[in-house]
Design a protein around this motif. Structure first.
Motif, mmCIF file in Angstrom:
data_model
loop_
_atom_site.group_PDB
_atom_site.id
_atom_site.type_symbol
_atom_site.label_atom_id
_atom_site.label_comp_id
_atom_site.label_asym_id
_atom_site.label_seq_id
_atom_site.Cartn_x
_atom_site.Cartn_y
_atom_site.Cartn_z
ATOM 1 N N ASP A 176 -8.849 -13.133 0.440
ATOM 2 C CA ASP A 176 -9.696 -12.342 1.341
ATOM 3 C C ASP A 176 -8.898 -11.328 2.147
ATOM 4 O OD1 ASP A 176 -11.856 -13.844 0.492
ATOM 5 O OD2 ASP A 176 -11.747 -15.242 2.188
ATOM 6 N N HIS A 177 -7.585 -11.460 2.142
ATOM 7 C CA HIS A 177 -6.732 -10.590 2.962
ATOM 8 C C HIS A 177 -5.999 -9.539 2.125
ATOM 9 C CE1 HIS A 177 -7.235 -13.065 6.623
ATOM 10 N NE2 HIS A 177 -7.462 -14.014 5.720
ATOM 11 N N VAL A 178 -6.300 -9.457 0.842
ATOM 12 C CA VAL A 178 -5.642 -8.489 -0.036
ATOM 13 C C VAL A 178 -6.518 -7.248 -0.161
ATOM 14 C CG1 VAL A 178 -4.788 -8.037 -2.365
ATOM 15 C CG2 VAL A 178 -4.429 -10.286 -1.316
ATOM 16 N N PHE A 179 -5.946 -6.094 0.171
ATOM 17 C CA PHE A 179 -6.659 -4.827 0.000
ATOM 18 C C PHE A 179 -6.457 -4.262 -1.397
ATOM 19 C CE2 PHE A 179 -6.806 -0.190 0.045
ATOM 20 C CZ PHE A 179 -8.046 0.044 0.631
ATOM 21 N N GLY A 180 -5.223 -4.314 -1.879
ATOM 22 C CA GLY A 180 -4.944 -3.725 -3.185
ATOM 23 C C GLY A 180 -3.498 -3.926 -3.587
ATOM 24 N N TYR A 181 -3.105 -3.159 -4.611
ATOM 25 C CA TYR A 181 -1.800 -3.353 -5.240
ATOM 26 C C TYR A 181 -1.132 -2.011 -5.509
ATOM 27 C CZ TYR A 181 -3.987 -7.864 -6.024
ATOM 28 O OH TYR A 181 -4.629 -9.054 -5.837
ATOM 29 N N SER A 182 0.192 -2.052 -5.501
ATOM 30 C CA SER A 182 0.974 -0.860 -5.795
ATOM 31 C C SER A 182 2.290 -1.307 -6.425
ATOM 32 C CB SER A 182 1.198 -0.036 -4.521
ATOM 33 O OG SER A 182 1.777 1.218 -4.818
ATOM 34 N N ILE A 183 3.260 -0.395 -6.454
ATOM 35 C CA ILE A 183 4.592 -0.678 -6.996
ATOM 36 C C ILE A 183 5.625 -0.428 -5.913
ATOM 37 C CG2 ILE A 183 6.295 -0.091 -8.776
ATOM 38 C CD1 ILE A 183 3.965 1.131 -10.399
ATOM 39 N N VAL A 184 6.568 -1.342 -5.771
ATOM 40 C CA VAL A 184 7.777 -1.122 -4.976
ATOM 41 C C VAL A 184 8.977 -1.299 -5.895
ATOM 42 C CG1 VAL A 184 9.287 -2.119 -3.211
ATOM 43 C CG2 VAL A 184 6.891 -1.710 -2.691
ATOM 44 N N ASN A 185 9.900 -0.333 -5.831
ATOM 45 C CA ASN A 185 11.190 -0.493 -6.494
ATOM 46 C C ASN A 185 12.168 -0.955 -5.422
ATOM 47 O OD1 ASN A 185 13.519 -0.348 -7.997
ATOM 48 N ND2 ASN A 185 13.237 1.766 -8.664
ATOM 49 N N ASP A 186 12.526 -2.215 -5.479
ATOM 50 C CA ASP A 186 13.368 -2.833 -4.443
ATOM 51 C C ASP A 186 14.822 -2.469 -4.709
ATOM 52 O OD1 ASP A 186 14.524 -4.388 -2.509
ATOM 53 O OD2 ASP A 186 14.155 -6.290 -3.538
ATOM 54 N N ILE A 187 15.194 -1.259 -4.301
ATOM 55 C CA ILE A 187 16.565 -0.790 -4.479
ATOM 56 C C ILE A 187 17.505 -1.633 -3.623
ATOM 57 C CG2 ILE A 187 18.120 1.178 -4.180
ATOM 58 C CD1 ILE A 187 16.123 1.575 -6.446
ATOM 59 N N SER A 188 18.652 -1.987 -4.193
ATOM 60 C CA SER A 188 19.569 -2.914 -3.526
ATOM 61 C C SER A 188 21.011 -2.459 -3.706
ATOM 62 C CB SER A 188 19.429 -4.326 -4.111
ATOM 63 O OG SER A 188 18.087 -4.754 -4.105
ATOM 64 N N ALA A 189 21.753 -2.430 -2.600
ATOM 65 C CA ALA A 189 23.199 -2.230 -2.658
ATOM 66 C C ALA A 189 23.830 -3.626 -2.722
ATOM 67 C CB ALA A 189 23.687 -1.455 -1.443
ATOM 68 N N PHE A 199 19.583 -7.652 4.745
ATOM 69 C CA PHE A 199 18.872 -6.535 5.367
ATOM 70 C C PHE A 199 19.524 -5.190 5.052
ATOM 71 C CE2 PHE A 199 18.032 -3.582 8.867
ATOM 72 C CZ PHE A 199 16.650 -3.553 8.840
ATOM 73 N N PHE A 200 20.832 -5.066 5.245
ATOM 74 C CA PHE A 200 21.479 -3.782 5.007
ATOM 75 C C PHE A 200 21.572 -3.487 3.518
ATOM 76 C CE2 PHE A 200 24.873 -0.556 5.223
ATOM 77 C CZ PHE A 200 24.338 0.259 6.208
ATOM 78 N N SER A 201 21.713 -4.519 2.725
ATOM 79 C CA SER A 201 21.748 -4.353 1.273
ATOM 80 C C SER A 201 20.454 -3.753 0.743
ATOM 81 C CB SER A 201 21.994 -5.713 0.604
ATOM 82 O OG SER A 201 21.771 -5.647 -0.785
ATOM 83 N N LYS A 202 19.333 -4.114 1.356
ATOM 84 C CA LYS A 202 18.024 -3.718 0.832
ATOM 85 C C LYS A 202 17.242 -2.782 1.746
ATOM 86 C CE LYS A 202 17.345 -7.775 -2.102
ATOM 87 N NZ LYS A 202 16.836 -7.133 -3.308
ATOM 88 N N GLY A 203 17.755 -2.516 2.939
ATOM 89 C CA GLY A 203 16.957 -1.791 3.916
ATOM 90 C C GLY A 203 17.393 -0.376 4.210
ATOM 91 N N GLN A 204 18.380 0.149 3.483
ATOM 92 C CA GLN A 204 18.844 1.496 3.788
ATOM 93 C C GLN A 204 17.773 2.536 3.451
ATOM 94 O OE1 GLN A 204 22.953 2.430 2.574
ATOM 95 N NE2 GLN A 204 23.267 0.237 2.205
ATOM 96 N N ASP A 205 17.925 3.725 4.030
ATOM 97 C CA ASP A 205 16.978 4.809 3.782
ATOM 98 C C ASP A 205 16.821 5.048 2.278
ATOM 99 O OD1 ASP A 205 16.957 5.036 6.515
ATOM 100 O OD2 ASP A 205 17.977 6.982 6.579
ATOM 101 N N SER A 206 15.577 5.177 1.850
ATOM 102 C CA SER A 206 15.168 5.453 0.461
ATOM 103 C C SER A 206 15.203 4.228 -0.435
ATOM 104 C CB SER A 206 16.004 6.573 -0.183
ATOM 105 O OG SER A 206 17.262 6.118 -0.665
ATOM 106 N N TYR A 207 15.479 3.042 0.100
ATOM 107 C CA TYR A 207 15.610 1.839 -0.722
ATOM 108 C C TYR A 207 14.270 1.143 -0.985
ATOM 109 C CZ TYR A 207 20.768 1.704 -0.713
ATOM 110 O OH TYR A 207 22.104 1.975 -0.907
ATOM 111 N N ALA A 208 13.160 1.808 -0.655
ATOM 112 C CA ALA A 208 11.842 1.232 -0.969
ATOM 113 C C ALA A 208 10.916 2.302 -1.548
ATOM 114 C CB ALA A 208 11.210 0.602 0.260
ATOM 115 N N PRO A 209 11.244 2.856 -2.722
ATOM 116 C CA PRO A 209 10.268 3.716 -3.390
ATOM 117 C C PRO A 209 8.940 2.967 -3.546
ATOM 118 C CG PRO A 209 12.397 3.852 -4.492
ATOM 119 C CD PRO A 209 12.497 2.737 -3.504
#
Length: 310
Positions: A176-189, A199-209
């Motif tokens: 009941d709490h799901v609106f929809g679906y998309s794609i995330v590319n979980d970029i990782s250093a 956090f820093f491995s996965k949270g840098q700028d542009s790391y969540a297309p």
């Protein structure tokens, strides 16, 4: 309904708009609403927050404008565009992105070999966060900063977009709490994990297309039966199906919401299948000039170039 955020390619196109896409056409939902003597939010996050009545109104307007045989002459000028005439952006900027690690059995195995994670299957979801500043849209660059990483990696993941506030939600009520679906590319250093913290491995700028759209939940009867595919420069790296998730969407929502309130527009990135660069022999990592294409069945393809950040 396939919802997108876009700007017209016309230099005078103005700010980002909320659109509904059907095939190669995109309709400006706010413009259609004004022409019909009503109002709709002009951005996706506001539409999600507005609830089911607003979504139903948006669907009615989109169907009238984009259906085969629709009388285009009666539509307001500029309300419908060819897809080639617009630039798609990230569908929204989530309040928070919650990533799920080690959520595909084969990825658990390859991670234990290449990333020093536990060989045993986790008995509860492994969670981490990505900040909203990591979000970037379709066609936008993934930044490769050689001063920070020499191990930039990819992960194609199904993104769950939350539609209603969820606090201590049961698995039975999670849908009941799901609106929809998309794609995330979980970029990782991979070489920026710090004492096991991601956090820093996965949270840098542009790391969540993120994108190219949000497909409403009614369009996907079974999100646990979707093919996932990722290629780099046209070469397949990941090829799997969401049926191989270790913890499925209701369990993830229940687990996260047991201690963290999920709000409309929040995104859960549900984990990566095997085939990441760190797990290959020898390892393969992204370099400036590479092109990443992440595809999930029914949703579409999220394409991003890798560029030198310096």
């Amino acid at each position: 309904m396939r919802l997108v955020t876009y700007t017209p390619n016309d230099p005078n196109g103005g700010p980002a708009r909320l659109g509904a896409q059907l095939g190669t056409r995109v309709a400006d939902l706010a413009a259609l609403a004004r022409a019909a003597g009503t109002e709709l939010p002009g951005d996706l996050l506001s539409l999600i927050r507005a609830g089911s009545t607003a979504l139903a109104a948006a669907r009615t307007l989109a169907d009238g404008a984009l259906a085969d045989g629709a009388e285009q002459a009666r539509l307001p000028a500029g309300a419908v565009h060819d897809l080639a005439e617009v630039t798609l952006l990230a569908p929204l900027r989530p309040g928070k992105i919650i990533g799920v690690g080690l959520n595909y059995v084969e990825h658990v195995e390859e991670s234990s070999r290449s990333l020093d994670t536990d060989r045993e299957l986790p008995d509860r979801p492994v969670l981490f966060s990505k900040p909203a500043t990591a979000v970037t849209g379709p066609g936008q660059p993934v930044l490769h900063n050689a001063g920070l990483t020499k191990q930039l990696d990819w992960e194609c993941e199904l993104a769950v977009v939350i539609g209603r506030t969820a606090t201590r939600v049961s698995e039975q009520d999670a849908w009941d709490h799901v609106f929809g679906y998309s794609i995330v590319n979980d970029i990782s250093a991979r070489d920026q994990r710090r004492s096991g913290q991601w956090f820093f491995s996965k949270g840098q700028d542009s790391y969540a297309p993120f994108g190219p759209c949000v497909l409403t939940a009614d369009e996907i009867p079974d999100p646990h039966d979707l093919d996932l595919h990722l290629s780099v420069n046209g070469e397949t790296k990941q090829n799997s199906n969401t049926r191989h998730m270790l913890f499925r969407i209701p369990r993830l929502i229940a687990d996260i919401s047991s201690g963290v309130t999920l709000e409309p527009g929040d995104v859960i990135a549900t984990g990566s299948p095997s085939g990441v660069g760190a797990g290959m022999v020898p390892p393969q990592f992204l370099q400036p000039g590479d092109l990443i294409e992440a595809t999930i069945q029914h949703i579409g393809t999220l394409t991003n170039p890798v560029v030198d950040a310096r």
